[in-house]
Design a protein around this motif. Structure first.
Motif, short mmCIF file in Angstrom:
data_model
loop_
_atom_site.label_atom_id
_atom_site.label_comp_id
_atom_site.label_asym_id
_atom_site.label_seq_id
_atom_site.Cartn_x
_atom_site.Cartn_y
_atom_site.Cartn_z
N HIS A 47 0.84 -1.22 0.00
CA HIS A 47 0.00 0.00 0.00
C HIS A 47 0.86 1.26 0.00
O HIS A 47 0.56 2.23 -0.69
N LYS A 147 -4.28 6.19 -7.80
CA LYS A 147 -5.45 6.14 -6.90
C LYS A 147 -5.94 7.56 -6.63
O LYS A 147 -5.79 8.11 -5.54
N GLY A 180 -13.79 -3.58 -11.55
CA GLY A 180 -15.01 -3.02 -11.00
C GLY A 180 -14.83 -1.54 -10.67
O GLY A 180 -13.73 -0.99 -10.80
N HIS A 182 -14.79 -0.26 -7.83
CA HIS A 182 -13.86 -0.16 -6.70
C HIS A 182 -13.23 -1.51 -6.34
O HIS A 182 -12.84 -1.74 -5.20
N LEU A 203 -6.52 -0.24 -11.61
CA LEU A 203 -5.74 0.01 -10.40
C LEU A 203 -4.97 -1.27 -10.05
O LEU A 203 -5.55 -2.36 -10.07
N GLY A 205 -4.36 -3.53 -7.81
CA GLY A 205 -4.91 -3.87 -6.50
C GLY A 205 -3.94 -4.69 -5.66
O GLY A 205 -3.29 -5.60 -6.17
N ARG A 208 -5.35 -8.06 -5.47
CA ARG A 208 -5.04 -8.74 -6.74
C ARG A 208 -3.67 -9.41 -6.66
O ARG A 208 -3.52 -10.58 -7.02
N SER A 241 -12.33 -8.58 -6.23
CA SER A 241 -11.43 -8.52 -5.08
C SER A 241 -11.11 -7.08 -4.72
O SER A 241 -11.08 -6.20 -5.58
N THR A 243 -9.61 -4.52 -0.98
CA THR A 243 -9.17 -4.49 0.41
C THR A 243 -10.29 -4.78 1.40
O THR A 243 -10.16 -5.66 2.25
N1 PDD Z 1 -10.85 0.41 -3.88
N2 PDD Z 1 -9.86 -1.22 -8.55
C1 PDD Z 1 -10.34 -0.03 -8.14
C2 PDD Z 1 -10.85 0.93 -9.16
C3 PDD Z 1 -10.34 0.30 -6.77
O1 PDD Z 1 -10.80 1.49 -6.35
C4 PDD Z 1 -9.87 -0.66 -5.84
C5 PDD Z 1 -9.81 -0.35 -4.36
C6 PDD Z 1 -9.39 -1.89 -6.31
C7 PDD Z 1 -8.85 -2.96 -5.39
O2 PDD Z 1 -7.59 -2.58 -4.85
P1 PDD Z 1 -7.09 -3.14 -3.44
O3 PDD Z 1 -7.13 -4.61 -3.53
O4 PDD Z 1 -5.74 -2.60 -3.30
O5 PDD Z 1 -8.04 -2.60 -2.40
C8 PDD Z 1 -9.39 -2.12 -7.68
C9 PDD Z 1 -10.76 0.99 -2.57
C10 PDD Z 1 -10.72 0.01 -1.49
C11 PDD Z 1 -11.82 2.05 -2.41
O6 PDD Z 1 -11.97 2.85 -3.32
O7 PDD Z 1 -12.44 2.12 -1.36
#
Ligand code: PDD
Length: 284
Positions: A47, A147, A180, A182, A203, A205, A208, A241, A243
């Motif tokens: 992160h 992000k 997706g 998020h 992103l 992830g 991921r 998937s 966080t």
């Molecule tokens: N969302 N893709 C997008 C567009 C995202 O916004 C996120 C995370 C992920 C997944 O990433 P990770 O596994 O690092 O959480 C993929 C965060 C949690 C949010 O916007 O709240």
């Protein structure tokens, strides 16, 4: 709730943000969402790296990244949460500058930082019966690997999903399912896990990455390829998937039931391995 704001630990109500903050005016900032399992930050190094990459990509000069972790643990302490599963939201903007002007403010303008920690409610830690998703045109920009707090296309897509009785919108660019609103998106075909490759259109992830590691260690083949819309029918399982989302199986896409409408075998395997991983390993 005590939050961290520009070097101070404050009651949330005592935080004052100028309307001339560039986050408010231009969405000129970036964010990060981290979580804990059993009181410990999960994959903090990943992160932090993404956080630093986002800052660098939009040229925000923010030097406090070294003390970030201490500040987060201090927030755990002062808030005295009994729930060991917490979500940490960190946002940095380019700071406050008047008059409103698109180009960057002078160097002496300091970035604005905000961190808050909240318990993850309904922390299932178990696979649920599956969710519905809809497919939505990806109208986001071409730097989705940053992000950015500029999330309006993601907000609109997710809202549309909710209005359709679904939980997530899967974004389609040039006929390919990218991710997706998020979350990252996955499909299983002939026992192989597919997910879009890293690029400026998704992103990277952290979940991921963890899932890729898990697939490697439990012998599930991975194909880092985006799924074409016309190929959806040939897939046996899907999941998303993230966080706080963790792993959620997708059992309906645009109203069409996938397989027998239940969480698929491979998704279940990956999820169980994920659970073991978060329970058993040390993260540092
Ligand atoms: N969302 N893709 C997008 C567009 C995202 O916004 C996120 C995370 C992920 C997944 O990433 P990770 O596994 O690092 O959480 C993929 C965060 C949690 C949010 O916007 O709240």
């Amino acid at each position: 709730m005590i939050v961290y704001f520009n070097g101070k630990f404050l009651e949330l109500d005592d935080v004052k943000i100028s309307p001339f903050d560039r986050g408010f005016l231009y969405a000129d900032g970036i964010y990060e969402v981290i979580r804990t399992y059993y009181g410990k930050l999960f994959r903090y190094a990943d992160h932090l790296e993404r956080f630093r990459n986002s800052l660098k990509a939009i040229k925000i000069n923010f030097v406090e990244t070294d003390i970030l972790e201490n500040n987060i643990y201090k927030l755990f302490e002062v808030n005295k949460y009994s729930n060991p599963n917490l979500s940490i939201y960190i946002q940095v903007t380019r700071g406050v500058s008047f008059p409103r002007k698109h180009s960057f403010p002078p160097d002496e303008v300091r970035a604005t930082i905000f961190i808050c920690v909240s318990p993850i409610e309904n922390d299932a830690l178990m696979i649920d019966k599956g969710i519905k998703v809809i497919l939505e045109e990806d109208i986001r920009w071409s730097r989705c690997n940053i992000k950015s707090i500029s999330l309006l296309p993601a907000v609109l897509a997710n809202q549309h999903a909710v209005e359709e009785g679904a939980e997530e919108a899967i974004l389609i660019r040039d006929e390919y399912l990218m991710e997706g609103s998020h979350t990252n998106f996955w499909g299983i075909k002939n026992g192989e896990a597919w997910t879009a490759p890293l690029s400026n259109f998704i992103l990277p992830g952290v979940t991921r990455t963890v899932i890729l590691e898990i697939c490697n260690s439990i012998g599930i083949k991975v194909s880092e390829q985006a799924i074409h819309k016309s190929d959806i029918k040939n897939f046996d399982e899907f999941f998303i998937s993230g966080t706080t989302t963790e792993i959620k199986s997708v059992t309906q896409i645009n109203g069409r039931i996938i397989g027998n409408g239940k969480t698929g075998e491979i998704t279940g395997k990956i999820y169980n391995a994920y659970l073991k991983y978060v329970e058993g390993k040390s993260w540092f």
